[in-house]
Each structure stands twice: as structure tokens, then as C-alpha cells.
Design an enzyme around this catalytic site. Structure first.
Site, mmCIF file in Angstrom:
data_model
loop_
_atom_site.group_PDB
_atom_site.id
_atom_site.type_symbol
_atom_site.label_atom_id
_atom_site.label_comp_id
_atom_site.label_asym_id
_atom_site.label_seq_id
_atom_site.Cartn_x
_atom_site.Cartn_y
_atom_site.Cartn_z
ATOM 1 N N GLU A 22 -11.465 -2.683 -8.733
ATOM 2 C CA GLU A 22 -12.186 -3.203 -7.559
ATOM 3 C C GLU A 22 -13.349 -2.303 -7.149
ATOM 4 O OE1 GLU A 22 -8.462 -2.722 -4.968
ATOM 5 O OE2 GLU A 22 -10.059 -2.489 -3.504
ATOM 6 N N GLU A 72 -1.946 0.488 -8.667
ATOM 7 C CA GLU A 72 -3.367 0.143 -8.584
ATOM 8 C C GLU A 72 -4.173 1.314 -8.009
ATOM 9 O OE1 GLU A 72 -3.892 -3.723 -6.939
ATOM 10 O OE2 GLU A 72 -5.658 -3.160 -5.781
ATOM 11 N N HIS A 83 -9.206 -8.507 -7.895
ATOM 12 C CA HIS A 83 -9.103 -8.030 -6.517
ATOM 13 C C HIS A 83 -9.657 -9.117 -5.602
ATOM 14 C CE1 HIS A 83 -11.150 -5.782 -3.073
ATOM 15 N NE2 HIS A 83 -9.859 -5.627 -2.861
ATOM 16 N N LYS A 94 0.858 -1.181 0.000
ATOM 17 C CA LYS A 94 0.000 0.000 0.000
ATOM 18 C C LYS A 94 0.899 1.237 0.000
ATOM 19 C CE LYS A 94 -3.770 -2.364 0.152
ATOM 20 N NZ LYS A 94 -4.829 -2.262 -0.875
ATOM 21 N N ASP A 122 -0.288 -0.031 -4.511
ATOM 22 C CA ASP A 122 -1.726 0.247 -4.525
ATOM 23 C C ASP A 122 -1.987 1.532 -3.742
ATOM 24 O OD1 ASP A 122 -4.475 0.233 -4.324
ATOM 25 O OD2 ASP A 122 -4.633 -1.797 -3.504
ATOM 26 N N ASP A 182 -13.940 -7.690 -9.306
ATOM 27 C CA ASP A 182 -14.232 -7.990 -7.902
ATOM 28 C C ASP A 182 -15.524 -8.799 -7.890
ATOM 29 O OD1 ASP A 182 -13.834 -6.656 -4.813
ATOM 30 O OD2 ASP A 182 -15.852 -7.340 -5.343
HETATM 31 MG MG LIG Z 1 -6.609 -2.507 -4.110
#
Ligand SMILES: [Mg+2]
Length: 432
Positions: A300, A274, A350, A220, A248, A323
């Protein structure tokens, strides 16, 4: 005797994941992974289907109420008819003229339809004695196109084109099923990369990911650039030069920020970026993709097939991240798999949350057998949280999803968990 649907049995289930910073990222610092859970019950107590929407806590009661609002469309209906005509069943729910006003085809109501459609697919697969991926992968091209709502798609994908894609993929289905059973489907892991984890935990979990056989991890980013550069360096040192590191941003940036930030991170060679910006910003994604060297992944939070169509038409992404519970269920995800195949983009779903790994593995495996015919550049996300609550958890070995063999969609949460984690009166919550 023929069966009919008797009830949409809904439950608000929440897991207190925020206590450990599991799932924390730049936009979602304290998620309590949750499921607005539905059991479609029938006049035979032995025959029911399970589905859910993944949410991250507050509002899960709103999501549950939206599922309940669909009961009048199904309760009392003949089960064989509903399950035999899943394309028609889906269109009937999606195009309800009054409920549609709440979207159209986006948000809480659309996700509620997804939960119910997925629960019906779970039931259909159980009755067929097949795991969902295999039920879908053994349907004829004609049956599969019948599931898809081509409304708003025909400027990009017609029914005839979809039929050609599926027919072209028919030879080799049996070999690909054998290949899946022998070797599973590639996965990557986000377990090391949550933003709330310490540097030590990041390094340790990154090393463990490689030891566990993963060839890709994800971090992240988007909170603080200096932190991201330090964490990328720690992860790179831990995994070595050959393991891919995706990043992401969870929608954190405006377009110029995304470009500047990713140019600053480029020396660490991220595999993809992402959700760099708002999931609704198609032109923004396209502009970012043009301006940076890192491939762009999103999906997602992309709320329906029409948005995916435009992202593909605008050449705004490199990886399509479906997703299992964001759109209107299996049917709409088949439309998105077909769109991705038409535009030649790999689908890298995702997952994580609660139950998303369990559900989405079926869609990727179906894609491999019957739509794209390829695992090239394709990976399913994996996060090692909360699997123990499922009757048939996703199984990972050597960085790959093993093929589910139990009939159904793997959605079922065990009864004890459904009791303990019910919000707010289950014992896990009433004690807090
Ligand atoms: Mg993500």
C-alpha cells in the site's frame, strides 16, 4: 464538435474520522481520512472525470497543489486525443523532465499524476458507457500493453511477455465476466481491528463480520505485544477456528523486532503479516519472510512498479497489495498486475480509507477477467467507512464485492459532501 479539457478543478476534502479512532493503527493514531480531489472538466459541462488521492489529513493541501501543477499538461488539449492514447498521456505526465525531479516516480507528485490519470479513466469509461473494470477487460492484449510503461521493467517483464500473459488469458474472458456478475469478488474486512477500539468493540465487530459473511478479518498490531496477544485471542474466540485473521503492523518494526514479534504471535496462526517494516526495505521484507512462518503482505506504500519488481525478484512477499491512489493510476497498476502474474503472486488490494474500496474493486475485477484469470487466494480489503459520500458506493453482500455496473470508475463524491467537508471552510470544519 470536438471537446477539449478546460480545467483541473481541485478540492481539499477531509473527514473528521480521528474523533472515533476509526482508522487508528500503530503508526497512525489519529487519521482524518481525506481526499485531494480532482474533477477534469471539459468544454462540455456534462462530460467530466473524477479522481483523487487518499491522504490522512495534514498535507492534503500539498497533495491538492501537486494535482493543480499538472494543469498546463492537459488544459486546452483535445479530449479525444488524450483519451485515445492513455499510454502516451500517462508517459507524458510521468516523464515531465522538471516535475520528475520531485520524485522521480514517487511521492506527492507521482500520486498527483495518479489522481489525474484515474480521473481521465473515469471520463473515458463514462463516455464508453461502461464501468471501468469492464472497459479494461474488453480491451485487446495489444491495447493493454500499450498502456504500460516498460521502462525499468524489462529485466523482469518484457512487452512480449506481457502480451503473452494477456493473450493466454483471452479465452474464458466472457465466462469470467459472467462469474463475476453472478458471484462478485471476495472481500475481507478490517472494520473490527483498529488499534484504538476497546476489547468489547473488537469482539462485537468480529462476531458481526462473521455474521455478515466474511471469511477473513484483519487486526492492527505492533503497539504492545501483550495487547496484541490478548486481542488476537479475543478475535479468535469471536470468529471461531475457520475464519482467517490477518495482522497489519503498518511499518512499525525494525527487521529483528518484526521477526521476534511474529514468532511470538505465531501460535494464533495469523493469515498474513502486512507491512512489517519500512515499505522501502526490500531486503528486510525478504529476511523477515525467511525467518517467520506467517506469509508476508505489502504494497500500500510501495511507490511505483520498480519497487514492486524488486520485491518480487527478491521473493520478499507472498501477497501483492496494490493501492488505487499510491502509484501513477490505472496504467501503473496494470503494470503491477502483470508483474504479479509473471511471478505467480496473488494480488490482494489495500482499500478502506475514503474511496479506495470504490476504486480498487475495478482493478481486481479486471485482473480476474483479463490478467490472472483467478480468484484463488485473492481478497479485496473492505472497511465500512464513508461509503455514503459516494455517488455509486461499493456494494458488499455476503462478504463479497458486487460488480459495479454504473459507467465510470466509482470515484465520484456527491456534491453536498464536496461542499460540507471542504477544508477548512466547509461547514463540517468551520464549526470546529
Ligand atoms: Mg495496511
Amino acid at each position: 464538435m470536438s471537446l477539449h479539457i478546460t480545467e483541473l478543478d481541485c478540492a481539499d476534502l477531509r473527514f473528521p474520522t480521528s474523533a472515533e479512532s476509526d482508522g487508528s493503527d500503530a503508526m497512525n493514531p489519529d487519521p482524518d481520512y481525506s481526499a485531494a480531489y480532482v474533477i477534469v472538466r471539459t468544454s462540455d459541462p456534462e462530460q467530466s472525470g473524477h479522481g483523487f488521492v487518499f491522504t490522512i489529513g495534514r498535507g492534503n493541501e500539498v497533495q491538492s497543489a501537486a494535482i493543480q501543477a499538472l494543469a498546463p499538461h492537459l488544459v486546452g488539449m483535445d479530449l479525444d486525443t488524450v483519451l485515445a492514447e492513455m499510454g502516451e498521456t500517462s508517459r507524458r505526465l510521468v516523464h515531465d523532465s522538471q516535475l520528475r525531479w520531485l520524485g522521480p516516480e514517487k511521492g506527492v507528485m507521482h500520486m498527483a499524476i495518479g489522481a489525474v490519470i484515474n480521473a481521465l479513466w473515469d471520463l473515458k469509461a463514462r463516455r464508453a458507457g461502461l464501468p471501468l473494470w469492464q472497459l479494461l477487460a474488453e480491451m485487446s492484449p495489444e491495447e493493454l500493453v500499450e498502456l504500460v510503461d516498460f521502462r525499468y521493467l524489462t529485466d523482469a517483464l518484457t512487452r512480449e511477455e506481457a502480451l503473452t500473459i494477456l493473450t493466454d488469458a483471452e479465452p474464458g474472458r466472457a465466462e469470467r465476466i459472467e462469474q463475476l456478475r453472478a458471484g462478485g469478488y471476495p472481500a475481507y474486512t478490517t472494520t473490527p481491528g483498529w488499534l484504538g477500539y476497546s476489547d468489547e468493540k473488537l469482539a462485537r465487530l468480529s462476531r458481526e463480520a462473521v455474521a455478515d459473511g466474511f471469511s477473513q478479518i484483519k487486526l492492527k498490531v505492533g503497539g504492545n505485544l501483550a495487547d496484541d496477544q490478548r486481542r488476537m485471542a479475543i478475535a479468535r474466540a469471536a470468529v471461531g477456528p475457520d475464519v482467517r485473521i490477518a495482522v497489519d503492523a503498518n511499518q512499525r518494526w525494525d527487521v529483528p523486532d518484526a521477526i521476534a514479534w511474529m514468532n511470538a504471535l505465531a501460535t494464533h496462526q495469523p493469515y498474513w503479516i502486512e507491512e512489517p517494516t519500512s515499505p522501502d526495505d526490500i531486503l528486510g521484507h525478504a529476511a523477515i519472510r525467511q525467518a517467520i512462518s506467517t506469509p508476508v503482505a505489502t504494497g500500500e506504500h510501495v511507490h511505483n512498479r520498480v519497487m514492486f519488481k524488486q520485491l518480487l525478484q527478491a521473493d520478499a512477499l507472498d501477497f501483492v497489495q496494490i493501492d488505487a491512489t499510491r502509484v501513477a493510476g490505472v496504467n501503473e497498476n496494470i503494470a503491477i498486475l502483470l508483474l504479479a502474474r509473471k511471478y505467480g503472486k496473488p494480488v490482494c488490494p489495500h482499500a478502506g480509507g475514503v474511496g479506495l474500496c470504490e476504486l480498487v474493486q475495478h482493478l481486481s475485477m479486471f485482473d480476474f477477467v483479463a490478467v490472472s484469470g483467478s480468484m484463488q487466494d485473492r481478497v479485496i480489503e473492505y472497511v465500512d467507512h464513508l461509503h455514503e459520500h459516494f455517488a455509486t458506493p461499493a456494494v458488499i453482500r455476503d462478504g463479497r464485492y458486487l460488480v459495479p455496473s454504473t459507467p465510470g470508475s466509482s470515484a465520484e463524491i456527491v456534491p453536498l459532501t464536496r461542499q460540507r467537508f471542504r477544508f477548512p471552510d466547509g461547514e463540517e470544519w468551520s464549526d470546529r
